[in-house]
Design an enzyme around this catalytic site. Structure first.
Site, PDB file in Angstrom:
ATOM      1  N   LYS A  34       0.817  -1.232   0.000  1.00  0.00           N
ATOM      2  CA  LYS A  34       0.000   0.000   0.000  1.00  0.00           C
ATOM      3  C   LYS A  34       0.845   1.275   0.000  1.00  0.00           C
ATOM      4  CE  LYS A  34      -1.139  -0.064   4.982  1.00  0.00           C
ATOM      5  NZ  LYS A  34      -0.502   1.036   5.645  1.00  0.00           N
ATOM      6  N   LYS A  36       5.304   1.935   0.156  1.00  0.00           N
ATOM      7  CA  LYS A  36       6.487   1.831  -0.703  1.00  0.00           C
ATOM      8  C   LYS A  36       7.140   0.474  -0.551  1.00  0.00           C
ATOM      9  CE  LYS A  36       7.888   6.651  -0.679  1.00  0.00           C
ATOM     10  NZ  LYS A  36       8.702   7.592   0.064  1.00  0.00           N
ATOM     11  N   GLU A 199      14.692   6.495  30.139  1.00  0.00           N
ATOM     12  CA  GLU A 199      14.360   5.067  30.080  1.00  0.00           C
ATOM     13  C   GLU A 199      13.668   4.653  31.371  1.00  0.00           C
ATOM     14  OE1 GLU A 199      14.422   2.331  27.960  1.00  0.00           O
ATOM     15  OE2 GLU A 199      13.675   1.295  29.741  1.00  0.00           O
ATOM     16  N   ALA A 314      14.789  -6.885  11.115  1.00  0.00           N
ATOM     17  CA  ALA A 314      14.714  -7.067   9.661  1.00  0.00           C
ATOM     18  C   ALA A 314      15.207  -8.442   9.233  1.00  0.00           C
ATOM     19  CB  ALA A 314      15.533  -5.984   8.974  1.00  0.00           C
ATOM     20  N   HIS A 438      45.155 -12.573  10.740  1.00  0.00           N
ATOM     21  CA  HIS A 438      45.891 -11.557  11.493  1.00  0.00           C
ATOM     22  C   HIS A 438      46.415 -10.497  10.546  1.00  0.00           C
ATOM     23  CE1 HIS A 438      48.568  -9.753  14.429  1.00  0.00           C
ATOM     24  NE2 HIS A 438      49.511  -9.789  13.512  1.00  0.00           N
TER      25      HIS A 438
HETATM   26  C1  LIG Z   1      13.978   3.482  13.146  1.00  0.00           C
HETATM   27  C2  LIG Z   1      14.063   1.985  12.976  1.00  0.00           C
HETATM   28  C3  LIG Z   1      15.316   1.392  12.826  1.00  0.00           C
HETATM   29  C4  LIG Z   1      15.418   0.015  12.668  1.00  0.00           C
HETATM   30  N1  LIG Z   1      16.676  -0.535  12.532  1.00  0.00           N
HETATM   31  C5  LIG Z   1      16.800  -1.870  12.387  1.00  0.00           C
HETATM   32  C6  LIG Z   1      18.080  -2.457  12.212  1.00  0.00           C
HETATM   33  O1  LIG Z   1      19.101  -1.777  12.179  1.00  0.00           O
HETATM   34  N2  LIG Z   1      18.157  -3.795  12.068  1.00  0.00           N
HETATM   35  C7  LIG Z   1      17.047  -4.592  12.101  1.00  0.00           C
HETATM   36  O2  LIG Z   1      17.183  -5.806  11.973  1.00  0.00           O
HETATM   37  N3  LIG Z   1      15.812  -4.068  12.252  1.00  0.00           N
HETATM   38  C8  LIG Z   1      15.658  -2.722  12.387  1.00  0.00           C
HETATM   39  N4  LIG Z   1      14.399  -2.184  12.505  1.00  0.00           N
HETATM   40  C9  LIG Z   1      13.234  -3.083  12.507  1.00  0.00           C
HETATM   41  C10 LIG Z   1      12.868  -3.497  11.071  1.00  0.00           C
HETATM   42  O3  LIG Z   1      12.717  -2.342  10.294  1.00  0.00           O
HETATM   43  C11 LIG Z   1      11.573  -4.300  11.086  1.00  0.00           C
HETATM   44  O4  LIG Z   1      11.723  -5.422  11.923  1.00  0.00           O
HETATM   45  C12 LIG Z   1      11.224  -4.782   9.666  1.00  0.00           C
HETATM   46  O5  LIG Z   1      11.063  -3.682   8.807  1.00  0.00           O
HETATM   47  C13 LIG Z   1       9.953  -5.638   9.660  1.00  0.00           C
HETATM   48  O6  LIG Z   1       9.653  -6.020   8.367  1.00  0.00           O
HETATM   49  P1  LIG Z   1       8.174  -6.463   7.918  1.00  0.00           P
HETATM   50  O7  LIG Z   1       8.299  -6.841   6.490  1.00  0.00           O
HETATM   51  O8  LIG Z   1       7.645  -7.429   8.890  1.00  0.00           O
HETATM   52  O9  LIG Z   1       7.289  -5.174   8.085  1.00  0.00           O
HETATM   53  P2  LIG Z   1       7.334  -3.691   7.445  1.00  0.00           P
HETATM   54  O10 LIG Z   1       8.721  -3.288   7.098  1.00  0.00           O
HETATM   55  O11 LIG Z   1       6.577  -2.850   8.419  1.00  0.00           O
HETATM   56  O12 LIG Z   1       6.547  -3.861   6.101  1.00  0.00           O
HETATM   57  C14 LIG Z   1       5.158  -4.063   6.050  1.00  0.00           C
HETATM   58  C15 LIG Z   1       4.651  -3.511   4.742  1.00  0.00           C
HETATM   59  O13 LIG Z   1       3.305  -3.906   4.583  1.00  0.00           O
HETATM   60  C16 LIG Z   1       2.581  -2.848   4.006  1.00  0.00           C
HETATM   61  N5  LIG Z   1       1.160  -3.085   4.343  1.00  0.00           N
HETATM   62  C17 LIG Z   1       0.583  -3.088   5.568  1.00  0.00           C
HETATM   63  N6  LIG Z   1      -0.725  -3.391   5.492  1.00  0.00           N
HETATM   64  C18 LIG Z   1      -0.996  -3.599   4.183  1.00  0.00           C
HETATM   65  C19 LIG Z   1      -2.170  -3.957   3.458  1.00  0.00           C
HETATM   66  N7  LIG Z   1      -3.328  -4.180   4.069  1.00  0.00           N
HETATM   67  N8  LIG Z   1      -2.066  -4.047   2.117  1.00  0.00           N
HETATM   68  C20 LIG Z   1      -0.901  -3.836   1.470  1.00  0.00           C
HETATM   69  N9  LIG Z   1       0.239  -3.503   2.105  1.00  0.00           N
HETATM   70  C21 LIG Z   1       0.188  -3.399   3.442  1.00  0.00           C
HETATM   71  C22 LIG Z   1       3.176  -1.607   4.648  1.00  0.00           C
HETATM   72  O14 LIG Z   1       2.948  -0.462   3.880  1.00  0.00           O
HETATM   73  C23 LIG Z   1       4.659  -1.988   4.701  1.00  0.00           C
HETATM   74  O15 LIG Z   1       5.372  -1.563   3.573  1.00  0.00           O
HETATM   75  C24 LIG Z   1      14.255  -0.793  12.648  1.00  0.00           C
HETATM   76  C25 LIG Z   1      12.988  -0.207  12.780  1.00  0.00           C
HETATM   77  C26 LIG Z   1      12.896   1.169  12.930  1.00  0.00           C
HETATM   78  C27 LIG Z   1      11.540   1.792  13.062  1.00  0.00           C
END
Ligand SMILES: Cc1cc2nc3c(=O)[nH]c(=O)nc-3n(C[C@H](O)[C@H](O)[C@H](O)COP(=O)(O)OP(=O)(O)OC[C@H]3O[C@@H](n4cnc5c(N)ncnc54)[C@H](O)[C@@H]3O)c2cc1C
Length: 460
Positions: A34, A36, A199, A314, A438
């Site tokens: 929905k 990017k 915190e 991630a 090393h």
């Molecule tokens: C500031 C920040 C820094 C981070 N840094 C790290 C890091 O360094 N290392 C790390 O491992 N993790 C990090 N994370 C966590 C990581 O970003 C998340 O764990 C990861 O993005 C989760 O992936 P996901 O695919 O489950 O969800 P998301 O990345 O949230 O993706 C879900 C997608 O689904 C789409 N969506 C939702 N509902 C619908 C629908 N009904 N129809 C169509 N599309 C839909 C959304 O638009 C979105 O694009 C960070 C998070 C944040 C906020």
């Protein structure tokens, strides 16, 4: 033979790897997103934060130039250019993912997907209905909201806002000392902003090993970041151009003025509007329930990543996405969570895998702990980055590595060796006998293991 139709909902790091893997396995894949492609990680999480932190780490490195026999002109930060670079890197990476999807013939639909029944979804914006044999839900998470009196009128900034500030504030108060709070806090502090982190628990990054989080706290304090632990936010008010936040901590109440106030108090799974409850998908405390094969209670529907409320990282989402695709297409492939690395990209970096010392003692009764300091590693010395240590927690009887905790230079890269060690149930003796190149920082891993197996070579 007609290929299976796999519908993936969400194009984040959970969804797009699921789509790529399913396509590589011969499925006919549709990905619905929905917003990017790239989701939180690429657009407003891992990547943009690390782009910013990388700039500040170069900045600090160049400030030390004379130590390396280099002379520089006066160093300046161009905040606008830095933000522009962040956007450029994000665009480059999201375009890369889009092209991978195109290359693998994944059909990408733009819009919000909702189930109409267990075999079809509707794109709400267009009304288009897509039918599938298998579904992989990867709808991610949204920031948790803090209940601070007054925050209805004075909204607290989120990590999204902190990544998109147009100019630098004079001061910034961040409520929440988890990894996102400390990473963004250090970035702004290094940009010259007066930063305070609040915190609620008794230490920042509270899920890390106690010794490591204390060392990180000391390092951040040394840089001038204010840290208030065992402290909660009570109320926020306007005070001229500033905001006044009332905090309650071990010494009672106190008020802090800041130009900007942000919250970073975790994230919660997001599946609102997808009709999962209507089709009978099992949820529990706001998350979609899955097993270790990413299966939900409905046999052909899988869920991965943050929406399952598991380890919200991630690389976990990515592994789960691939795992779901494999299982959806006929494999029996559970995911092992034995060795999930956790990384914090502050300076010094923090990385860990497995049990903390306290958890290991709780689980095993007693353990052995080896610590090797970076100051005794030649490479760290030549890099002028001698603070920190590698700590290994091992089983007392057989020496099995139970946890590795690193604070120091390139900790987030070094941890990969420890991930392998944990996944393969390596002992400290085996780790100590492995030949490390090393001069490298990785020698510290071997030496920390030697501490528990015959004694370290490079310590008195
Ligand atoms: C500031 C920040 C820094 C981070 N840094 C790290 C890091 O360094 N290392 C790390 O491992 N993790 C990090 N994370 C966590 C990581 O970003 C998340 O764990 C990861 O993005 C989760 O992936 P996901 O695919 O489950 O969800 P998301 O990345 O949230 O993706 C879900 C997608 O689904 C789409 N969506 C939702 N509902 C619908 C629908 N009904 N129809 C169509 N599309 C839909 C959304 O638009 C979105 O694009 C960070 C998070 C944040 C906020």
């Amino acid at each position: 033979m007609k290929s299976e139709r796999v519908i993936v909902v969400g194009g984040g790091v959970g969804g797009y790897p699921a789509a790529l893997r399913a396509s590589r396995m011969g499925a006919d894949v549709t990905l619905i997103e929905k917003e990017k492609i790239g989701g939180v990680c690429l657009n407003k999480g891992c990547i943009p934060t690390k782009v910013l932190l990388h700039s500040t780490s170069i900045y600090e490195e160049v400030k030390k130039a004379s130590l390396f026999g280099l002379t520089t002109e006066k160093l300046k930060i161009d905040f606008g250019a830095l933000l522009a670079r962040k956007n450029a890197v994000v665009n480059r990476l999201t375009a890369g993912v889009a092209s991978l999807l195109k290359n693998k013939k994944v059909k990408v639909l733009n819009g919000t997907a909702a189930f109409t029944d267990t075999n079809s979804m509707k794109i709400l914006e267009t009304g288009e209905v897509v039918n599938g044999d298998k579904f992989i839900l990867a709808t991610g998470s949204v920031p948790a909201q803090l209940s601070l009196r007054g925050s209805d009128n004075i909204p607290l900034l989120t990590s999204d806002d902190l990544l998109n500030m147009k100019s630098l504030p004079n001061s910034l108060l961040i409520v929440g000392g988890g990894y996102i709070g400390v990473e963004l806090g250090q970035f702004y502090s290094r940009m010259g902003v007066k930063v305070t982190i609040v915190e609620m628990l008794n230490r920042i990054v509270p899920t890390e090993d106690e010794e490591i989080s204390s060392a990180l706290e000391a390092a951040l304090r040394k840089e001038g970041i204010g840290i208030l632990t065992r402290t909660t936010g009570e109320k926020i008010e306007k005070a001229g151009k500033n905001k006044k936040v009332t905090l309650s901590g071990p010494d009672g109440r106190q008020e802090i003025m800041a130009s900007e106030v942000a919250q970073s108090v975790g994230r919660r799974p997001h599946y609102a509007g997808t009709n999962v409850e209507k089709i009978g998908l099992k949820t529990e405390r706001g998350r979609i329930v899955v097993n270790d094969k990413m299966e939900t209670n409905i046999p052909h529907i899988y869920a991965v990543g943050d929406v399952t409320g598991g380890i919200m990282l991630a690389h976990v989402a990515m592994a789960e996405g691939e795992c779901a695709a494999r299982n959806a297409l006929g494999n029996q492939s559970p995911l092992s969570y034995r060795a999930v690395p956790r990384c914090i990209y502050t300076a010094p970096e923090v990385a860990s895998v497995g049990l903390t010392e306290r958890n290991a003692i709780e689980e095993r009764g007693s353990v052995q702990v080896g610590r090797f300091p970076f100051h005794a590693i030649g490479k760290a010395s030549l890099m002028e980055e001698t603070e920190g240590m590698i700590k290994i927690v091992a089983d007392k009887k057989h020496g099995e590595v139970l946890g590795v905790h690193i604070i120091g230079p390139h900790a987030t890269e070094l941890i990969a060796e420890a991930v392998l060690a944990l996944e393969l149930e390596v002992t400290v003796e085996e780790l100590a006998h492995m030949i490390h190149p090393h001069p490298t920082l990785s020698e510290g891993m071997g030496e920390a293991a030697m501490m528990l197996s015959g004694g370290a070579l490079h310590l008195p």
